[in-house]
Design a protein around this motif. Structure first.
Motif: not given
Length: 247
Positions: A147-163
């Motif tokens: 879950r990505v609750p706000s803008p600006g987190l796309a790259v961080y969320a990508m890395t955690k999806g990779a985890v």
């Protein structure tokens, strides 16, 4: 110290402060001998090692830059040398950078991937040279993988999806060896990087079932549980520790 992890040897990456430091404390309290890595937080690392030692435990700080694969490899080798082996690997080191996709700096993109993903893979690969058939690998991801609750987190969320994806693949690959691999996904936890006061914190609490931020000890307790002998049948799991943020 005696406890459920007595005689076990653990390594925690990024363990000098915040969630990582609390994981080091908890594993040591539960009986494990712990080595942990740190980057710029030399004072905090020394203080943590002394604190654990004063309580009768073992915590050894190892300086390493998680963005550099050779540093990660060296830190694992040093942990094995200091502890006499490794039974538990906790991949906690991680960084964040919040920015809109239009302006996201490429150097920050590379840094997030290097520390949040590549360093985890490198540490696992090296630790497997020394880990026996009852090993535990515990990755610290994020609920932002789901879950990505706000803008600006796309790259961080990508890395955690990779985890999350890496955890699933490793669980399948290492299962025949008796090594479990699990992913702990913290939600809003009160740390220096994510303070429980402020506009973002107020918004986050509104969507949490418990209505409050968690503590680093909430993550550490789950990590300790997954490291224990009685959890040998849990692998490939994703544990959201988020106060109901993703409900």
């Amino acid at each position: 110290m005696t406890g459920p992890l007595e005689a076990r040897r653990a390594m925690v990456t990024g363990g000098s402060r915040g969630i990582g430091a609390e994981i080091v404390r908890r594993l040591a309290t539960d009986g494990a001998a712990v080595a942990f890595t740190y980057g710029a937080s030399a004072v905090e690392a020394k203080r943590l090692a002394a604190e654990v030692g004063a309580d009768g435990g073992t915590a050894i700080g190892i300086h390493a830059d998680s963005a550099q694969p050779d540093e990660v490899i060296r830190s694992v080798d040093e942990a094995v040398s200091e502890l006499g082996g490794i039974d538990i690997l906790v991949n906690n080191a991680g960084v964040a950078h919040v920015d809109n996709i239009d302006t996201f700096p490429m150097d920050q993109f590379e840094r997030l991937f290097a520390i949040n993903v590549r360093a985890m893979f490198t540490a696992v690969q090296r630790a497997l040279l020394h880990m026996g058939g009852d090993g535990r690998i515990i990755n610290i991801g994020s609920i932002n993988a789901d879950r990505v609750p706000s803008p600006g987190l796309a790259v961080y969320a990508m890395t955690k999806g990779a985890v999350a994806g890496l955890t699933r693949g490793l669980a399948r690959e290492l299962g025949p060896r008796g090594i479990t691999v699990n992913n702990v996904q913290p939600g809003p936890i009160a740390t220096d990087m994510n303070p429980e006061q402020g506009e973002f914190a107020d918004i986050s609490r509104q969507v949490m079932a418990l209505g409050r931020y968690g503590r680093p000890s909430d993550i550490a307790s789950v990590v300790s549980y997954l490291a224990r002998p009685e959890t040998a049948y849990i692998t490939g799991a994703h544990w959201n520790v988020d106060g109901g943020f993703t409900v």
